[in-house]
Design a protein around this motif. Sequence first.
Motif, PDB file in Angstrom:
ATOM      1  N   TYR A 267       0.836  -1.186   0.000  1.00 18.15           N
ATOM      2  CA  TYR A 267       0.000   0.000   0.000  1.00 18.15           C
ATOM      3  C   TYR A 267       0.876   1.243   0.000  1.00 18.15           C
ATOM      4  O   TYR A 267       1.985   1.238   0.536  1.00 18.15           O
ATOM      5  CB  TYR A 267      -0.940   0.011   1.214  1.00 18.15           C
ATOM      6  N   ASP A 268       0.366   2.327  -0.587  1.00 21.18           N
ATOM      7  CA  ASP A 268       1.148   3.545  -0.731  1.00 21.18           C
ATOM      8  C   ASP A 268       1.710   4.034   0.601  1.00 21.18           C
ATOM      9  O   ASP A 268       2.894   4.363   0.710  1.00 21.18           O
ATOM     10  CB  ASP A 268       0.298   4.659  -1.366  1.00 21.18           C
ATOM     11  N   ASP A 269       0.855   4.105   1.629  1.00 19.09           N
ATOM     12  CA  ASP A 269       1.291   4.639   2.924  1.00 19.09           C
ATOM     13  C   ASP A 269       2.419   3.816   3.524  1.00 19.09           C
ATOM     14  O   ASP A 269       3.258   4.339   4.267  1.00 19.09           O
ATOM     15  CB  ASP A 269       0.118   4.698   3.905  1.00 19.09           C
ATOM     16  N   GLU A 270       2.421   2.530   3.231  1.00 18.21           N
ATOM     17  CA  GLU A 270       3.460   1.648   3.760  1.00 18.21           C
ATOM     18  C   GLU A 270       4.847   2.123   3.334  1.00 18.21           C
ATOM     19  O   GLU A 270       5.783   2.182   4.140  1.00 18.21           O
ATOM     20  CB  GLU A 270       3.201   0.230   3.256  1.00 18.21           C
ATOM     21  N   LEU A 271       4.984   2.497   2.066  1.00 14.69           N
ATOM     22  CA  LEU A 271       6.285   2.942   1.559  1.00 14.69           C
ATOM     23  C   LEU A 271       6.514   4.434   1.821  1.00 14.69           C
ATOM     24  O   LEU A 271       7.631   4.850   2.128  1.00 14.69           O
ATOM     25  CB  LEU A 271       6.406   2.653   0.065  1.00 14.69           C
ATOM     26  N   LEU A 272       5.458   5.242   1.727  1.00 13.26           N
ATOM     27  CA  LEU A 272       5.609   6.681   1.955  1.00 13.26           C
ATOM     28  C   LEU A 272       6.072   6.970   3.380  1.00 13.26           C
ATOM     29  O   LEU A 272       6.856   7.888   3.615  1.00 13.26           O
ATOM     30  CB  LEU A 272       4.283   7.398   1.678  1.00 13.26           C
ATOM     31  N   PRO A 287       7.208   4.095  -8.609  1.00 13.19           N
ATOM     32  CA  PRO A 287       6.352   4.511  -9.722  1.00 13.19           C
ATOM     33  C   PRO A 287       6.030   6.000  -9.652  1.00 13.19           C
ATOM     34  O   PRO A 287       6.146   6.619  -8.596  1.00 13.19           O
ATOM     35  CB  PRO A 287       5.090   3.661  -9.514  1.00 13.19           C
ATOM     36  N   ASP A 288       5.585   6.556 -10.765  1.00 15.40           N
ATOM     37  CA  ASP A 288       5.311   7.988 -10.843  1.00 15.40           C
ATOM     38  C   ASP A 288       4.171   8.417  -9.929  1.00 15.40           C
ATOM     39  O   ASP A 288       4.204   9.505  -9.348  1.00 15.40           O
ATOM     40  CB  ASP A 288       4.981   8.383 -12.290  1.00 15.40           C
ATOM     41  N   ASN A 289       3.140   7.573  -9.788  1.00 14.88           N
ATOM     42  CA  ASN A 289       2.009   7.966  -8.948  1.00 14.88           C
ATOM     43  C   ASN A 289       2.427   8.137  -7.492  1.00 14.88           C
ATOM     44  O   ASN A 289       1.923   9.015  -6.784  1.00 14.88           O
ATOM     45  CB  ASN A 289       0.872   6.940  -9.070  1.00 14.88           C
ATOM     46  N   LEU A 290       3.366   7.300  -7.037  1.00 16.18           N
ATOM     47  CA  LEU A 290       3.850   7.416  -5.662  1.00 16.18           C
ATOM     48  C   LEU A 290       4.722   8.659  -5.509  1.00 16.18           C
ATOM     49  O   LEU A 290       4.648   9.370  -4.499  1.00 16.18           O
ATOM     50  CB  LEU A 290       4.650   6.165  -5.295  1.00 16.18           C
ATOM     51  N   LYS A 291       5.528   8.935  -6.529  1.00 19.85           N
ATOM     52  CA  LYS A 291       6.372  10.123  -6.527  1.00 19.85           C
ATOM     53  C   LYS A 291       5.509  11.394  -6.495  1.00 19.85           C
ATOM     54  O   LYS A 291       5.786  12.331  -5.742  1.00 19.85           O
ATOM     55  CB  LYS A 291       7.267  10.113  -7.761  1.00 19.85           C
ATOM     56  N   ASN A 292       4.443  11.402  -7.285  1.00 16.86           N
ATOM     57  CA  ASN A 292       3.548  12.558  -7.319  1.00 16.86           C
ATOM     58  C   ASN A 292       2.786  12.731  -6.012  1.00 16.86           C
ATOM     59  O   ASN A 292       2.547  13.853  -5.551  1.00 16.86           O
ATOM     60  CB  ASN A 292       2.553  12.415  -8.479  1.00 16.86           C
ATOM     61  N   LYS A 293       2.415  11.619  -5.399  1.00 21.48           N
ATOM     62  CA  LYS A 293       1.692  11.675  -4.132  1.00 21.48           C
ATOM     63  C   LYS A 293       2.570  12.283  -3.039  1.00 21.48           C
ATOM     64  O   LYS A 293       2.111  13.097  -2.236  1.00 21.48           O
ATOM     65  CB  LYS A 293       1.234  10.274  -3.729  1.00 21.48           C
TER      66      LYS A 293
END
Length: 307
Positions: A267-272, A287-293
């Motif tokens: 999940y995104d929050d896990e890595l963020l 990925p780009d979506n995670l970078k943009n988030k």
Amino acid sequence: MRINHDGIGIRLGQILKIFLSGEHISTIELAKEFGVNIRTIQRDLHDRLGYLPLKRDINQCYYLQEEALGKIGFKDIRDFAKLSGIADLYPNLSDEFISEILFARIKSTLNTNNQQHKDSPIIVKNQGFSNSALYYKHFKTLSIAILKNKHTNFTYKDKKRNVKPYRMLNNNGVWYLLAVEDETLKHFTLNLIKDVYVKKERFKIDLEVEKLINEEQIVWASQNIQEAKLMIDNSSQEYFFRKAFVSEPKIIEQNKDYFLVSCKYSYDDELLNVVKMFLPHIKIISPDNLKNKLYVMLQDYIDKCNK
């Protein structure tokens, strides 16, 4: 001398200790003891400690039913450690280990020489948690469903789910429910779960599912696995790998200034949450979506600071 107890967890632990000692105490006395208002104490007793068999005497003081005193044993401690996911943090949770630690603490507390002593010989630091107060009710309800092996319904991402709950898991500050849905073991992010309803029907524990969880293969049981690439300063390399914050980290390139690492996440929050810990020494390559988030999050933070 009154002690300034900081934190809800410490306060609840101390209140439980008071009741286990057989003491009768009023909400006014507890509020004064912990430096909070009476409404907070009432919430502690009726909600957060609502599972305790408390009674009130003729002076409106609360106390623990005599039948419950002395009934909390080593098995209860081990069960709590297993349920909360902290059992593996300790080298041993045998009766001998638990009794030695508790007895040492009791002896320290009873020391009448007014010497300062440590509150605990053990310090466990986590890299941060989601604010569990936001979904405390669901956390408690699901935990009880796990203990009682009961089928559970809830809404998740606008879809009705019918699951067999097995465990609560905290990974890099994010709480997940591990549950079987349609014969598949899955993650459910706790703060996305809504409308929890625990059924009366019980389910039989699947030993293969238990084995999968206990062998820490749960990450690969999820259908949500994604891959990310991170650029990290060499100065942070030892700390990054020593802490093992991410799943399957592999160095794919390195020079004198930085290294590129690939890793897995569900999940995104896990890595963020991991990336935020290493700022400004880390950069998301894909990925780009995670970078943009992450960019939106940081820009929002800067905007708030400039107001």
